[in-house]
Scaffold this motif. Structure first.
Motif, PDB file in Angstrom:
ATOM      1  N   PHE A  13       0.821  -1.204   0.000  1.00 39.97           N
ATOM      2  CA  PHE A  13       0.000   0.000   0.000  1.00 39.97           C
ATOM      3  C   PHE A  13       0.864   1.268   0.000  1.00 39.97           C
ATOM      4  O   PHE A  13       0.478   2.288  -0.567  1.00 39.97           O
ATOM      5  CB  PHE A  13      -0.931   0.000   1.216  1.00 39.97           C
ATOM      6  CG  PHE A  13      -1.892   1.153   1.265  1.00 39.97           C
ATOM      7  CD1 PHE A  13      -2.874   1.290   0.287  1.00 39.97           C
ATOM      8  CD2 PHE A  13      -1.821   2.096   2.283  1.00 39.97           C
ATOM      9  CE1 PHE A  13      -3.769   2.363   0.321  1.00 39.97           C
ATOM     10  CE2 PHE A  13      -2.707   3.160   2.331  1.00 39.97           C
ATOM     11  CZ  PHE A  13      -3.682   3.287   1.354  1.00 39.97           C
ATOM     12  N   GLY A  14       2.032   1.186   0.630  1.00 49.12           N
ATOM     13  CA  GLY A  14       2.895   2.355   0.725  1.00 49.12           C
ATOM     14  C   GLY A  14       3.272   2.942  -0.620  1.00 49.12           C
ATOM     15  O   GLY A  14       3.332   4.165  -0.790  1.00 49.12           O
ATOM     16  N   ARG A  15       3.539   2.101  -1.592  1.00 48.80           N
ATOM     17  CA  ARG A  15       3.909   2.583  -2.929  1.00 48.80           C
ATOM     18  C   ARG A  15       2.729   3.241  -3.633  1.00 48.80           C
ATOM     19  O   ARG A  15       2.910   4.169  -4.424  1.00 48.80           O
ATOM     20  CB  ARG A  15       4.437   1.431  -3.778  1.00 48.80           C
ATOM     21  CG  ARG A  15       5.882   1.071  -3.505  1.00 48.80           C
ATOM     22  CD  ARG A  15       6.329  -0.114  -4.345  1.00 48.80           C
ATOM     23  NE  ARG A  15       6.230   0.130  -5.770  1.00 48.80           N
ATOM     24  CZ  ARG A  15       7.162   0.748  -6.501  1.00 48.80           C
ATOM     25  NH1 ARG A  15       8.264   1.190  -5.927  1.00 48.80           N
ATOM     26  NH2 ARG A  15       7.007   0.920  -7.789  1.00 48.80           N
ATOM     27  N   ARG A  16       1.534   2.788  -3.348  1.00 46.81           N
ATOM     28  CA  ARG A  16       0.349   3.315  -4.033  1.00 46.81           C
ATOM     29  C   ARG A  16       0.045   4.755  -3.662  1.00 46.81           C
ATOM     30  O   ARG A  16      -0.545   5.485  -4.464  1.00 46.81           O
ATOM     31  CB  ARG A  16      -0.873   2.444  -3.714  1.00 46.81           C
ATOM     32  CG  ARG A  16      -0.807   1.043  -4.297  1.00 46.81           C
ATOM     33  CD  ARG A  16      -2.074   0.269  -4.018  1.00 46.81           C
ATOM     34  NE  ARG A  16      -3.239   0.933  -4.595  1.00 46.81           N
ATOM     35  CZ  ARG A  16      -4.496   0.552  -4.374  1.00 46.81           C
ATOM     36  NH1 ARG A  16      -4.744  -0.471  -3.582  1.00 46.81           N
ATOM     37  NH2 ARG A  16      -5.500   1.194  -4.941  1.00 46.81           N
ATOM     38  N   ILE A  17       0.437   5.170  -2.463  1.00 51.72           N
ATOM     39  CA  ILE A  17       0.018   6.491  -1.988  1.00 51.72           C
ATOM     40  C   ILE A  17       1.145   7.525  -2.063  1.00 51.72           C
ATOM     41  O   ILE A  17       0.975   8.638  -1.573  1.00 51.72           O
ATOM     42  CB  ILE A  17      -0.560   6.409  -0.563  1.00 51.72           C
ATOM     43  CG1 ILE A  17       0.398   5.728   0.425  1.00 51.72           C
ATOM     44  CG2 ILE A  17      -1.896   5.681  -0.584  1.00 51.72           C
ATOM     45  CD1 ILE A  17       1.417   6.603   1.044  1.00 51.72           C
ATOM     46  N   LYS A  18       2.263   7.193  -2.694  1.00 59.31           N
ATOM     47  CA  LYS A  18       3.379   8.138  -2.793  1.00 59.31           C
ATOM     48  C   LYS A  18       2.944   9.440  -3.466  1.00 59.31           C
ATOM     49  O   LYS A  18       2.261   9.421  -4.488  1.00 59.31           O
ATOM     50  CB  LYS A  18       4.525   7.535  -3.605  1.00 59.31           C
ATOM     51  CG  LYS A  18       5.191   6.325  -2.980  1.00 59.31           C
ATOM     52  CD  LYS A  18       5.936   6.660  -1.722  1.00 59.31           C
ATOM     53  CE  LYS A  18       6.640   5.430  -1.162  1.00 59.31           C
ATOM     54  NZ  LYS A  18       7.175   5.666   0.186  1.00 59.31           N
ATOM     55  N   GLY A  19       3.329  10.557  -2.871  1.00 60.93           N
ATOM     56  CA  GLY A  19       3.039  11.854  -3.468  1.00 60.93           C
ATOM     57  C   GLY A  19       1.656  12.387  -3.190  1.00 60.93           C
ATOM     58  O   GLY A  19       1.300  13.469  -3.667  1.00 60.93           O
ATOM     59  N   GLN A  20       0.852  11.653  -2.406  1.00 60.72           N
ATOM     60  CA  GLN A  20      -0.492  12.105  -2.086  1.00 60.72           C
ATOM     61  C   GLN A  20      -0.519  12.735  -0.699  1.00 60.72           C
ATOM     62  O   GLN A  20       0.212  12.331   0.198  1.00 60.72           O
ATOM     63  CB  GLN A  20      -1.477  10.935  -2.142  1.00 60.72           C
ATOM     64  CG  GLN A  20      -1.599  10.286  -3.509  1.00 60.72           C
ATOM     65  CD  GLN A  20      -2.593   9.139  -3.522  1.00 60.72           C
ATOM     66  OE1 GLN A  20      -3.649   9.209  -2.916  1.00 60.72           O
ATOM     67  NE2 GLN A  20      -2.244   8.069  -4.220  1.00 60.72           N
ATOM     68  N   THR A  21      -1.388  13.737  -0.535  1.00 58.38           N
ATOM     69  CA  THR A  21      -1.548  14.337   0.784  1.00 58.38           C
ATOM     70  C   THR A  21      -2.342  13.384   1.665  1.00 58.38           C
ATOM     71  O   THR A  21      -3.008  12.456   1.192  1.00 58.38           O
ATOM     72  CB  THR A  21      -2.309  15.665   0.705  1.00 58.38           C
ATOM     73  OG1 THR A  21      -3.651  15.407   0.260  1.00 58.38           O
ATOM     74  CG2 THR A  21      -1.637  16.632  -0.255  1.00 58.38           C
ATOM     75  N   LEU A  22      -2.281  13.638   2.975  1.00 59.05           N
ATOM     76  CA  LEU A  22      -3.046  12.818   3.911  1.00 59.05           C
ATOM     77  C   LEU A  22      -4.536  12.907   3.606  1.00 59.05           C
ATOM     78  O   LEU A  22      -5.250  11.899   3.651  1.00 59.05           O
ATOM     79  CB  LEU A  22      -2.762  13.279   5.345  1.00 59.05           C
ATOM     80  CG  LEU A  22      -3.206  12.356   6.477  1.00 59.05           C
ATOM     81  CD1 LEU A  22      -2.577  10.973   6.342  1.00 59.05           C
ATOM     82  CD2 LEU A  22      -2.849  12.972   7.823  1.00 59.05           C
ATOM     83  N   THR A  23      -5.001  14.107   3.260  1.00 63.07           N
ATOM     84  CA  THR A  23      -6.416  14.294   2.904  1.00 63.07           C
ATOM     85  C   THR A  23      -6.786  13.448   1.690  1.00 63.07           C
ATOM     86  O   THR A  23      -7.848  12.799   1.667  1.00 63.07           O
ATOM     87  CB  THR A  23      -6.702  15.777   2.616  1.00 63.07           C
ATOM     88  OG1 THR A  23      -6.420  16.546   3.787  1.00 63.07           O
ATOM     89  CG2 THR A  23      -8.155  15.977   2.212  1.00 63.07           C
ATOM     90  N   GLN A  24      -5.938  13.448   0.682  1.00 68.98           N
ATOM     91  CA  GLN A  24      -6.197  12.635  -0.508  1.00 68.98           C
ATOM     92  C   GLN A  24      -6.263  11.147  -0.164  1.00 68.98           C
ATOM     93  O   GLN A  24      -7.133  10.428  -0.652  1.00 68.98           O
ATOM     94  CB  GLN A  24      -5.095  12.857  -1.549  1.00 68.98           C
ATOM     95  CG  GLN A  24      -5.190  14.159  -2.309  1.00 68.98           C
ATOM     96  CD  GLN A  24      -4.055  14.311  -3.298  1.00 68.98           C
ATOM     97  OE1 GLN A  24      -2.889  14.063  -2.972  1.00 68.98           O
ATOM     98  NE2 GLN A  24      -4.362  14.719  -4.513  1.00 68.98           N
TER      99      GLN A  24
END
Length: 215
Positions: free
Chosen positions: A41-52
């Protein structure tokens, strides 16, 4: 390069200034397994804000959001903030040559406060630090980098973006700036199509080498 035009260098933070992405991957992989039954899951959310991240993956899990936020705040306080090799010397060289510099990050103010406690010099290394609270549309939208250009009065032709995540690289390209990808989080092969140039790190990279680059 002799020019009267202002040049701006806009740096993402995690994976570009600081070698923190592997630590975040550990944290988010754990959240993915715990709440979503997902691996990697960590790779999927790279570059996204916590809100996103919350809106996209945890919108129907308000209690999980609270637990993750609390855990993340504790985690970030104990993280190791180590510079990407060569970045301090590169930033100092840009400063000597009059380049305007900003951190442009999807991180929020609370996270950056943890950074300042660990590395107080960060505040003086850059002219501005632009955080997630300052723009409504986050990466891959170009808003954050366009804001950086507005702050410094530069154009895409005189602005360089340094990014490592897929969303960040896409945002940089959409802004029209010259985009340099750091192969610190993803492989060179993966990021080559998303930027103009690729660096493994900043060792040996200088102002002169930067200004020789062309889109």
């Amino acid at each position: 390069m002799n020019t009267t035009k202002t040049i701006a260098a806009l740096f993402d933070f995690d994976g570009v200034i600081m070698d923190t992405e592997t630590q975040y991957t550990v944290f988010w992989d754990e959240q993915g397994r715990k709440y979503l039954n997902e691996e990697d899951f960590g790779r999927r959310i790279k570059g996204q804000t916590l809100t996103q991240i919350y809106e996209k993956y945890f919108s129907d899990l308000p209690e999980a959001q609270q637990e993750i936020t609390a855990g993340l705040n504790i985690y970030e306080k104990s993280m190791s903030y180590e510079y990407i090799p060569g970045v301090e010397a590169f930033i100092a060289d840009l400063r000597r040559n009059g380049v305007k510099m900003a951190v442009v990050t999807s991180s929020n103010d609370k996270k950056m406060e943890a950074v300042y406690r660990a590395k107080p010099e960060i505040k003086t290394m850059f002219d501005r630090i632009l955080t997630a609270e300052m723009f409504t549309a986050s990466k891959p939208a170009p808003d954050c980098f366009l804001l950086g250009m507005k702050v410094f009065g530069t154009t895409p032709e005189t602005t360089y973006v340094f990014e490592d995540s897929f969303n960040g690289l896409k945002a940089g390209m959409a802004s029209g700036a010259t985009v340099i990808g750091l192969a610190t989080t993803n492989s060179r092969e993966e990021i080559v199509p998303l930027c103009h140039y690729v660096l493994d790190d900043f060792q040996g990279f200088t102002y002169d080498k930067l200004t020789e680059l062309h889109k």
